[in-house]
Design a protein around this motif. Structure first.
Motif, PDB file in Angstrom:
ATOM      1  N   GLU A  35       0.797  -1.232   0.000  1.00  0.00           N
ATOM      2  CA  GLU A  35       0.000   0.000   0.000  1.00  0.00           C
ATOM      3  C   GLU A  35       0.828   1.280   0.000  1.00  0.00           C
ATOM      4  O   GLU A  35       0.301   2.355  -0.258  1.00  0.00           O
ATOM      5  N   GLY A  36       2.104   1.194   0.350  1.00  0.00           N
ATOM      6  CA  GLY A  36       2.910   2.405   0.379  1.00  0.00           C
ATOM      7  C   GLY A  36       4.058   2.326   1.360  1.00  0.00           C
ATOM      8  O   GLY A  36       4.545   1.242   1.679  1.00  0.00           O
ATOM      9  N   GLU A  37       4.464   3.492   1.872  1.00  0.00           N
ATOM     10  CA  GLU A  37       5.652   3.594   2.707  1.00  0.00           C
ATOM     11  C   GLU A  37       5.402   4.505   3.898  1.00  0.00           C
ATOM     12  O   GLU A  37       4.735   5.531   3.789  1.00  0.00           O
ATOM     13  N   LEU A  38       5.967   4.122   5.030  1.00  0.00           N
ATOM     14  CA  LEU A  38       6.012   4.974   6.212  1.00  0.00           C
ATOM     15  C   LEU A  38       7.431   5.516   6.335  1.00  0.00           C
ATOM     16  O   LEU A  38       8.396   4.754   6.236  1.00  0.00           O
ATOM     17  N   ARG A  71      -6.937  12.904   2.953  1.00  0.00           N
ATOM     18  CA  ARG A  71      -6.756  11.666   2.171  1.00  0.00           C
ATOM     19  C   ARG A  71      -5.417  11.003   2.521  1.00  0.00           C
ATOM     20  O   ARG A  71      -5.338   9.788   2.723  1.00  0.00           O
ATOM     21  N   LYS A  72      -4.358  11.808   2.596  1.00  0.00           N
ATOM     22  CA  LYS A  72      -3.029  11.282   2.932  1.00  0.00           C
ATOM     23  C   LYS A  72      -3.015  10.751   4.379  1.00  0.00           C
ATOM     24  O   LYS A  72      -2.444   9.688   4.653  1.00  0.00           O
ATOM     25  N   ARG A  73      -3.651  11.467   5.297  1.00  0.00           N
ATOM     26  CA  ARG A  73      -3.701  10.996   6.685  1.00  0.00           C
ATOM     27  C   ARG A  73      -4.425   9.658   6.775  1.00  0.00           C
ATOM     28  O   ARG A  73      -3.992   8.752   7.493  1.00  0.00           O
ATOM     29  N   SER A  74      -5.516   9.507   6.032  1.00  0.00           N
ATOM     30  CA  SER A  74      -6.251   8.245   6.018  1.00  0.00           C
ATOM     31  C   SER A  74      -5.356   7.112   5.516  1.00  0.00           C
ATOM     32  O   SER A  74      -5.335   6.008   6.077  1.00  0.00           O
ATOM     33  N   ARG A  75      -4.602   7.376   4.486  1.00  0.00           N
ATOM     34  CA  ARG A  75      -3.672   6.380   3.931  1.00  0.00           C
ATOM     35  C   ARG A  75      -2.593   6.035   4.960  1.00  0.00           C
ATOM     36  O   ARG A  75      -2.221   4.862   5.136  1.00  0.00           O
ATOM     37  N   LEU A  76      -2.081   7.037   5.664  1.00  0.00           N
ATOM     38  CA  LEU A  76      -1.056   6.786   6.678  1.00  0.00           C
ATOM     39  C   LEU A  76      -1.594   5.922   7.811  1.00  0.00           C
ATOM     40  O   LEU A  76      -0.887   5.050   8.321  1.00  0.00           O
ATOM     41  N   TRP A  77      -2.855   6.125   8.196  1.00  0.00           N
ATOM     42  CA  TRP A  77      -3.457   5.274   9.230  1.00  0.00           C
ATOM     43  C   TRP A  77      -3.580   3.827   8.749  1.00  0.00           C
ATOM     44  O   TRP A  77      -3.347   2.891   9.508  1.00  0.00           O
ATOM     45  N   ARG A  78      -3.948   3.635   7.471  1.00  0.00           N
ATOM     46  CA  ARG A  78      -4.004   2.269   6.929  1.00  0.00           C
ATOM     47  C   ARG A  78      -2.619   1.628   6.959  1.00  0.00           C
ATOM     48  O   ARG A  78      -2.461   0.455   7.318  1.00  0.00           O
ATOM     49  N   LEU A  79      -1.606   2.400   6.581  1.00  0.00           N
ATOM     50  CA  LEU A  79      -0.240   1.892   6.608  1.00  0.00           C
ATOM     51  C   LEU A  79       0.205   1.582   8.044  1.00  0.00           C
ATOM     52  O   LEU A  79       0.895   0.587   8.289  1.00  0.00           O
ATOM     53  N   ALA A  80      -0.195   2.418   8.987  1.00  0.00           N
ATOM     54  CA  ALA A  80       0.152   2.172  10.391  1.00  0.00           C
ATOM     55  C   ALA A  80      -0.451   0.857  10.870  1.00  0.00           C
ATOM     56  O   ALA A  80       0.198   0.090  11.592  1.00  0.00           O
ATOM     57  N   ARG A  81      -1.700   0.583  10.472  1.00  0.00           N
ATOM     58  CA  ARG A  81      -2.316  -0.695  10.834  1.00  0.00           C
ATOM     59  C   ARG A  81      -1.547  -1.865  10.219  1.00  0.00           C
ATOM     60  O   ARG A  81      -1.296  -2.877  10.883  1.00  0.00           O
ATOM     61  N   ALA A  82      -1.148  -1.727   8.957  1.00  0.00           N
ATOM     62  CA  ALA A  82      -0.377  -2.787   8.298  1.00  0.00           C
ATOM     63  C   ALA A  82       0.972  -2.979   8.994  1.00  0.00           C
ATOM     64  O   ALA A  82       1.421  -4.113   9.185  1.00  0.00           O
ATOM     65  N   TRP A  83       1.602  -1.882   9.394  1.00  0.00           N
ATOM     66  CA  TRP A  83       2.867  -1.980  10.118  1.00  0.00           C
ATOM     67  C   TRP A  83       2.657  -2.730  11.426  1.00  0.00           C
ATOM     68  O   TRP A  83       3.459  -3.583  11.797  1.00  0.00           O
ATOM     69  N   GLY A  84       1.584  -2.413  12.132  1.00  0.00           N
ATOM     70  CA  GLY A  84       1.284  -3.078  13.401  1.00  0.00           C
ATOM     71  C   GLY A  84       1.072  -4.565  13.238  1.00  0.00           C
ATOM     72  O   GLY A  84       1.519  -5.364  14.074  1.00  0.00           O
ATOM     73  N   PRO A  88       3.795  -7.146  15.579  1.00  0.00           N
ATOM     74  CA  PRO A  88       2.965  -7.238  16.789  1.00  0.00           C
ATOM     75  C   PRO A  88       3.771  -7.176  18.086  1.00  0.00           C
ATOM     76  O   PRO A  88       3.278  -6.690  19.108  1.00  0.00           O
ATOM     77  N   GLU A  89       5.012  -7.628  18.038  1.00  0.00           N
ATOM     78  CA  GLU A  89       5.839  -7.626  19.254  1.00  0.00           C
ATOM     79  C   GLU A  89       6.169  -6.208  19.716  1.00  0.00           C
ATOM     80  O   GLU A  89       6.358  -5.966  20.904  1.00  0.00           O
ATOM     81  N   ILE A  90       6.248  -5.275  18.799  1.00  0.00           N
ATOM     82  CA  ILE A  90       6.519  -3.873  19.149  1.00  0.00           C
ATOM     83  C   ILE A  90       5.218  -3.161  19.520  1.00  0.00           C
ATOM     84  O   ILE A  90       5.168  -2.364  20.456  1.00  0.00           O
ATOM     85  N   LEU A  91       4.164  -3.466  18.821  1.00  0.00           N
ATOM     86  CA  LEU A  91       2.875  -2.806  19.039  1.00  0.00           C
ATOM     87  C   LEU A  91       2.204  -3.233  20.348  1.00  0.00           C
ATOM     88  O   LEU A  91       1.514  -2.434  20.982  1.00  0.00           O
ATOM     89  N   ARG A  92       2.438  -4.456  20.767  1.00  0.00           N
ATOM     90  CA  ARG A  92       1.751  -5.032  21.935  1.00  0.00           C
ATOM     91  C   ARG A  92       1.792  -4.089  23.142  1.00  0.00           C
ATOM     92  O   ARG A  92       2.850  -3.673  23.591  1.00  0.00           O
ATOM     93  N   GLY A  93       0.608  -3.740  23.654  1.00  0.00           N
ATOM     94  CA  GLY A  93       0.497  -2.912  24.847  1.00  0.00           C
ATOM     95  C   GLY A  93       0.707  -1.423  24.613  1.00  0.00           C
ATOM     96  O   GLY A  93       0.746  -0.655  25.563  1.00  0.00           O
ATOM     97  N   ARG A  94       0.838  -1.022  23.359  1.00  0.00           N
ATOM     98  CA  ARG A  94       1.082   0.386  23.054  1.00  0.00           C
ATOM     99  C   ARG A  94      -0.045   0.952  22.195  1.00  0.00           C
ATOM    100  O   ARG A  94      -0.657   0.250  21.403  1.00  0.00           O
ATOM    101  N   SER A  95      -0.278   2.224  22.352  1.00  0.00           N
ATOM    102  CA  SER A  95      -1.190   2.958  21.479  1.00  0.00           C
ATOM    103  C   SER A  95      -0.402   3.472  20.276  1.00  0.00           C
ATOM    104  O   SER A  95       0.836   3.499  20.301  1.00  0.00           O
ATOM    105  N   VAL A  96      -1.118   3.907  19.250  1.00  0.00           N
ATOM    106  CA  VAL A  96      -0.474   4.430  18.043  1.00  0.00           C
ATOM    107  C   VAL A  96      -0.954   5.856  17.822  1.00  0.00           C
ATOM    108  O   VAL A  96      -2.135   6.161  18.000  1.00  0.00           O
ATOM    109  N   ARG A  97      -0.020   6.703  17.440  1.00  0.00           N
ATOM    110  CA  ARG A  97      -0.409   8.056  17.037  1.00  0.00           C
ATOM    111  C   ARG A  97       0.331   8.424  15.762  1.00  0.00           C
ATOM    112  O   ARG A  97       1.372   7.836  15.436  1.00  0.00           O
ATOM    113  N   LEU A  98      -0.218   9.395  15.054  1.00  0.00           N
ATOM    114  CA  LEU A  98       0.372   9.891  13.818  1.00  0.00           C
ATOM    115  C   LEU A  98       0.878  11.301  14.056  1.00  0.00           C
ATOM    116  O   LEU A  98       0.133  12.158  14.536  1.00  0.00           O
TER     117      LEU A  98
END
Length: 120
Positions: A35-38, A71-84, A88-98
């Motif tokens: 889907e893209g790049e972070l 539109r770009k922020r929405s795409r970044l949130w989708r990418l953040a979910r894919a990254w998570g 999962p070992e890094i995301l576990r127990g943490r919240s995500v922000r942009l």
């Protein structure tokens, strides 16, 4: 095109230096999927921070922060979910922000950095 790419890489490096000075631990740079790049992903306390970096030589074409529209922020949130899902070992127990970091300037004039946290 190479000069633009060099400016973008320099901006990302400045953003990483800025974030690490503020106790962020960089866990990924230029992470790609279908889907893209972070640009940058950091951990700061109990938060995973996805950072979009926009770098421009001047404000002639507008503030770099304005380039990250809804539109770009929405795409970044989708990418953040894919990254998570991929980390999962890094995301576990943490919240995500942009966050968005806008950088203007150049080597000869100096750089100005603006940081928007927790962008929705």
């Amino acid at each position: 095109m190479a000069a633009k790419d060099d400016l973008g890489r320099r901006g990302e490096q400045l953003a990483v230096e800025y974030l690490t000075e503020r106790n962020h631990v960089v866990v990924d740079r230029n992470w790609r999927c279908a889907e893209g790049e972070l640009d940058v992903v950091t951990v700061s306390g109990d938060m995973v921070v996805v950072v979009e970096v926009k770098t421009r030589r001047s404000m002639a074409f507008g503030d770099p922060l304005e380039a990250v529209d809804a539109r770009k922020r929405s795409r970044l949130w989708r990418l953040a979910r894919a990254w998570g899902v991929a980390h999962p070992e890094i995301l576990r127990g943490r919240s995500v922000r942009l966050d968005i970091i806008g950088i203007t300037g150049g080597e000869s004039t100096g750089f100005d950095l603006a940081h928007l946290e927790d962008v929705r």
